[in-house]
Design a protein around this motif. Structure first.
Motif, PDB file in Angstrom:
ATOM      1  N   THR A   1      37.462  39.492  29.468  1.00 16.13           N
ATOM      2  CA  THR A   1      38.028  38.194  29.825  1.00 16.13           C
ATOM      3  C   THR A   1      38.914  38.306  31.060  1.00 16.13           C
ATOM      4  O   THR A   1      39.465  39.361  31.367  1.00 16.13           O
ATOM      5  CB  THR A   1      38.870  37.609  28.671  1.00 16.13           C
ATOM      6  OG1 THR A   1      40.052  38.399  28.506  1.00 16.13           O
ATOM      7  CG2 THR A   1      38.096  37.591  27.380  1.00 16.13           C
ATOM      8  N   ALA A   2      39.043  37.207  31.764  1.00 16.76           N
ATOM      9  CA  ALA A   2      39.942  37.127  32.916  1.00 16.76           C
ATOM     10  C   ALA A   2      40.290  35.665  33.133  1.00 16.76           C
ATOM     11  O   ALA A   2      39.569  34.761  32.696  1.00 16.76           O
ATOM     12  CB  ALA A   2      39.295  37.708  34.162  1.00 16.76           C
ATOM     13  N   ALA A   3      41.415  35.437  33.812  1.00 12.82           N
ATOM     14  CA  ALA A   3      41.838  34.075  34.126  1.00 12.82           C
ATOM     15  C   ALA A   3      42.051  33.950  35.622  1.00 12.82           C
ATOM     16  O   ALA A   3      42.458  34.903  36.285  1.00 12.82           O
ATOM     17  CB  ALA A   3      43.114  33.721  33.367  1.00 12.82           C
TER      18      ALA A   3
ATOM     19  N   GLU B   1      40.065  30.072  32.387  1.00 14.25           N
ATOM     20  CA  GLU B   1      39.905  31.324  31.640  1.00 14.25           C
ATOM     21  C   GLU B   1      38.426  31.560  31.362  1.00 14.25           C
ATOM     22  O   GLU B   1      37.723  30.672  30.871  1.00 14.25           O
ATOM     23  CB  GLU B   1      40.698  31.293  30.339  1.00 14.25           C
ATOM     24  CG  GLU B   1      40.626  32.626  29.615  1.00 14.25           C
ATOM     25  CD  GLU B   1      41.690  32.786  28.537  1.00 14.25           C
ATOM     26  OE1 GLU B   1      41.557  33.718  27.729  1.00 14.25           O
ATOM     27  OE2 GLU B   1      42.635  31.975  28.503  1.00 14.25           O
TER      28      GLU B   1
ATOM     29  N   VAL C   1      44.290  36.587  37.273  1.00 15.26           N
ATOM     30  CA  VAL C   1      45.386  37.106  36.459  1.00 15.26           C
ATOM     31  C   VAL C   1      44.874  37.413  35.054  1.00 15.26           C
ATOM     32  O   VAL C   1      43.833  36.910  34.636  1.00 15.26           O
ATOM     33  CB  VAL C   1      46.549  36.102  36.376  1.00 15.26           C
ATOM     34  CG1 VAL C   1      47.211  35.929  37.731  1.00 15.26           C
ATOM     35  CG2 VAL C   1      46.081  34.756  35.851  1.00 15.26           C
ATOM     36  N   HIS C   2      45.611  38.251  34.340  1.00 13.85           N
ATOM     37  CA  HIS C   2      45.303  38.549  32.942  1.00 13.85           C
ATOM     38  C   HIS C   2      43.858  39.021  32.751  1.00 13.85           C
ATOM     39  O   HIS C   2      43.070  38.382  32.050  1.00 13.85           O
ATOM     40  CB  HIS C   2      45.547  37.324  32.052  1.00 13.85           C
ATOM     41  CG  HIS C   2      46.930  36.763  32.160  1.00 13.85           C
ATOM     42  ND1 HIS C   2      48.062  37.538  32.038  1.00 13.85           N
ATOM     43  CD2 HIS C   2      47.370  35.503  32.390  1.00 13.85           C
ATOM     44  CE1 HIS C   2      49.135  36.781  32.175  1.00 13.85           C
ATOM     45  NE2 HIS C   2      48.746  35.546  32.410  1.00 13.85           N
ATOM     46  N   VAL C   3      43.519  40.109  33.363  1.00 14.53           N
ATOM     47  CA  VAL C   3      42.194  40.709  33.159  1.00 14.53           C
ATOM     48  C   VAL C   3      42.270  41.642  31.949  1.00 14.53           C
ATOM     49  O   VAL C   3      43.108  42.537  31.892  1.00 14.53           O
ATOM     50  CB  VAL C   3      41.749  41.499  34.407  1.00 14.53           C
ATOM     51  CG1 VAL C   3      40.421  42.194  34.139  1.00 14.53           C
ATOM     52  CG2 VAL C   3      41.634  40.570  35.607  1.00 14.53           C
ATOM     53  N   TYR C   4      41.389  41.414  30.975  1.00 15.90           N
ATOM     54  CA  TYR C   4      41.334  42.261  29.772  1.00 15.90           C
ATOM     55  C   TYR C   4      39.933  42.858  29.683  1.00 15.90           C
ATOM     56  O   TYR C   4      38.995  42.220  29.185  1.00 15.90           O
ATOM     57  CB  TYR C   4      41.661  41.449  28.525  1.00 15.90           C
ATOM     58  CG  TYR C   4      43.055  40.862  28.530  1.00 15.90           C
ATOM     59  CD1 TYR C   4      44.168  41.649  28.260  1.00 15.90           C
ATOM     60  CD2 TYR C   4      43.256  39.507  28.813  1.00 15.90           C
ATOM     61  CE1 TYR C   4      45.455  41.111  28.272  1.00 15.90           C
ATOM     62  CE2 TYR C   4      44.536  38.960  28.825  1.00 15.90           C
ATOM     63  CZ  TYR C   4      45.630  39.773  28.557  1.00 15.90           C
ATOM     64  OH  TYR C   4      46.894  39.230  28.577  1.00 15.90           O
TER      65      TYR C   4
ATOM     66  N   ARG D   1      44.005  31.462  38.413  1.00 17.75           N
ATOM     67  CA  ARG D   1      44.973  30.394  38.603  1.00 17.75           C
ATOM     68  C   ARG D   1      44.761  29.817  39.992  1.00 17.75           C
ATOM     69  O   ARG D   1      44.966  30.499  40.995  1.00 17.75           O
ATOM     70  CB  ARG D   1      46.400  30.955  38.467  1.00 17.75           C
ATOM     71  CG  ARG D   1      47.478  29.895  38.438  1.00 17.75           C
ATOM     72  CD  ARG D   1      48.840  30.519  38.208  1.00 17.75           C
ATOM     73  NE  ARG D   1      49.202  31.405  39.316  1.00 17.75           N
ATOM     74  CZ  ARG D   1      50.379  32.016  39.423  1.00 17.75           C
ATOM     75  NH1 ARG D   1      51.265  31.875  38.467  1.00 17.75           N
ATOM     76  NH2 ARG D   1      50.646  32.780  40.462  1.00 17.75           N
TER      77      ARG D   1
END
Length: 495
Positions: free
Chosen positions: A85-87, A101, A77-80, A89
């Motif tokens: 960066t990426a997280a 993260e 989730v939350h790939v930038y 879960r």
């Protein structure tokens, strides 16, 4: 040469996760380190809610996140892409999730009017230099061959041991670059029970006005973490002393100060408020802090209307008449400014602020059951939280006076119990509803129906009618002609 904290890591709940991520990073050829909070909390023996990793090389954070997800399951989730960066879960046995993260090592530079940095790929050292405090700048190698090797260039371990928060670099430039760190300093001091290094605190004061470039949403995230601490006053005191609270919460700061006229002075309502918050938090210490967040906000805002209602009357002294109503009217504006939710949670805080002085009037032994019924009706399900707030509002240093007040509120709660058992007013519903009023009296949907419902409700609250259908219906039939005769013709028009 790096020292090893492998024995310490072996004692934390997520040691196996760190080792598995290390195995994946080794297989993928990515240098990766656990950084920040997980290292700090392992050293302190605190629980960890998420784990941050810094990775070396272009797109290394995103690549490692994807590889870890394949190994451990869960979701990416939350790939930038811009920040590399990426997280991930990953599910835990208790049906919760652990967030991992992954961030590419970077160095940052800032412009004067923004807290958003210009980011470049960097080394581990670059990444440690950009972090907020020394205790958050430690990194641990997770490669299987070097697992547990600690990199602590700024003396984070010594600061942990001494209970000190200090910036790794010059504090003025640290807070100039990212002024949210000023509030984070107060939050960490509150969470960890640390003091703030004097030079770091000077930097906080020097750059307090820079908080204007930070969004209210980011500020409130930090405030709520302070609110969830065991002693929130610690964080608010740091924010007040460095001057940053004045920038984004002036209505709270306006409570501060003592004024004297004719030798009569009032108490400092700012520090009284912080004591009320601490008292409240102590009284709900056995509950999950997140369950009592809005009750905590009510404690913080309960006297917020006092500066605008303060009056001095010669021969009488100071009064704050109506401060609870004025404060309740201020709550929506304050919530909107802080980007807090303006839904039922806000209305809960608003009602607790509005009602917080009402139980005091019920202390007198001669108080009527009608007054008790009305508060039970007005408070509904909030009555228990209201009494917690009222008790927390006792901040006298005179222990005899405190005990006397608490006994008085014990008496009030006994009255509540007696009246509630008899009249069942919590979550009050009209014993005769609008549909029955219309069908029984041949009325259209109109304001006249509301007038009759109000008359029945007032009779129940005054104790003239029992709180049940048959008694209320009989009362309606008894007074209907008198009520309808006194209602203007316009009230009978269908709505």
């Amino acid at each position: 040469m790096a020292s090893s904290i492998e024995p310490i890591l072996a004692q934390i709940p997520f040691d196996d996760v760190l080792r598995k991520v290390g195995e994946v990073s080794g297989r993928e050829g990515i240098l990766a380190y656990a950084v920040g909070g997980v290292v700090r909390d392992a050293m302190l023996g605190r629980a960890t809610t998420d784990i941050d990793f810094v990775c070396l090389g272009p797109r290394s954070g995103i690549r490692l996140a994807e590889a870890v997800r394949r190994k451990l399951g869960g979701d990416v989730v939350h790939v930038y892409e811009n920040f590399g960066t990426a997280a991930v879960r990953i599910p835990l046995p208790d049906s919760k999730f652990l967030v991992l993260e992954f961030v590419g090592a970077r160095k940052e530079s800032y412009s004067r009017d923004s807290r958003k940095p210009v980011v470049e790929t960097g080394t581990l050292s670059d990444d440690q230099h950009r972090r907020d405090f020394t205790v958050n700048s430690m990194a641990v190698d997770i490669h299987p061959d070097r697992y547990g090797d600690l990199y602590d260039p700024f003396g984070g371990i010594a600061d942990l041991s001494n209970g000190v928060l200090r910036t790794p670099l010059d504090p003025i430039s640290t807070f100039e670059d990212d002024p949210l760190r000023i509030i984070r300093a107060a939050r960490f001091a509150c969470q960890l029970g640390f003091i703030i290094d004097p030079i770091t605190f000077t930097g906080m004061k020097d750059r307090a006005d820079r908080i204007s470039i930070v969004s209210p949403e980011r500020i409130t995230v930090e405030l709520e973490k302070i609110m969830l601490c065991p002693e929130p006053s610690v964080g608010f005191n740091w924010l007040y002393e460095c001057g940053v609270l004045h920038q984004f919460f002036p209505d709270l700061v306006a409570l501060q100060g003592v004024e004297t006229q004719e030798g009569v002075r009032h108490k400092d309502n700012f520090f009284h408020t912080l004591k009320v918050v601490d008292n409240l938090v102590e009284s709900v210490a056995d509950r999950d802090p997140t369950e009592t967040l809005w009750l905590r906000w009510a404690a913080l805002l309960h006297d917020i209307g006092k500066p605008k209602s303060k009056r001095f009357t010669e021969g009488v002294g100071w009064s704050f008449h109506g401060h609870e109503d004025k404060g309740a009217r201020m709550v929506p504006k304050l919530f909107k400014a802080l980007r807090l939710p303006t839904d039922e949670r806000m209305r809960t805080v608003q009602e607790l602020v509005r009602l917080h002085h009402r139980p005091v009037s019920l202390v007198d032994d001669s108080v009527t059951d009608s007054a008790v019924r009305r508060l039970l009706f007005d408070a509904g399900d909030l009555i228990d939280d209201l009494m917690l707030l009222v008790r927390a509002d006792i901040t006298s240093k005179n222990t005899k006076k405190v005990r006397r007040y608490l006994r008085a509120f014990d008496s009030v709660e006994t009255k509540f119990k007696e009246v509630e058992e008899k009249d069942h007013l919590r979550n009050f519903q009209p014993p005769v509803d609008g549909a029955e009023i219309m069908s029984s009296l041949n009325l259209p949907p109109s304001r006249a129906v509301g007038e009759i419902k109000n008359a029945i409700r007032e009779a129940v609250l005054d104790g003239l009618v029992e709180n049940n259908h048959d008694a209320a219906f009989a009362y309606m039939m008894e007074i209907k002609d008198q009520i309808l005769a006194g209602i203007p013709e316009s009230y009978f028009r269908a709505t």
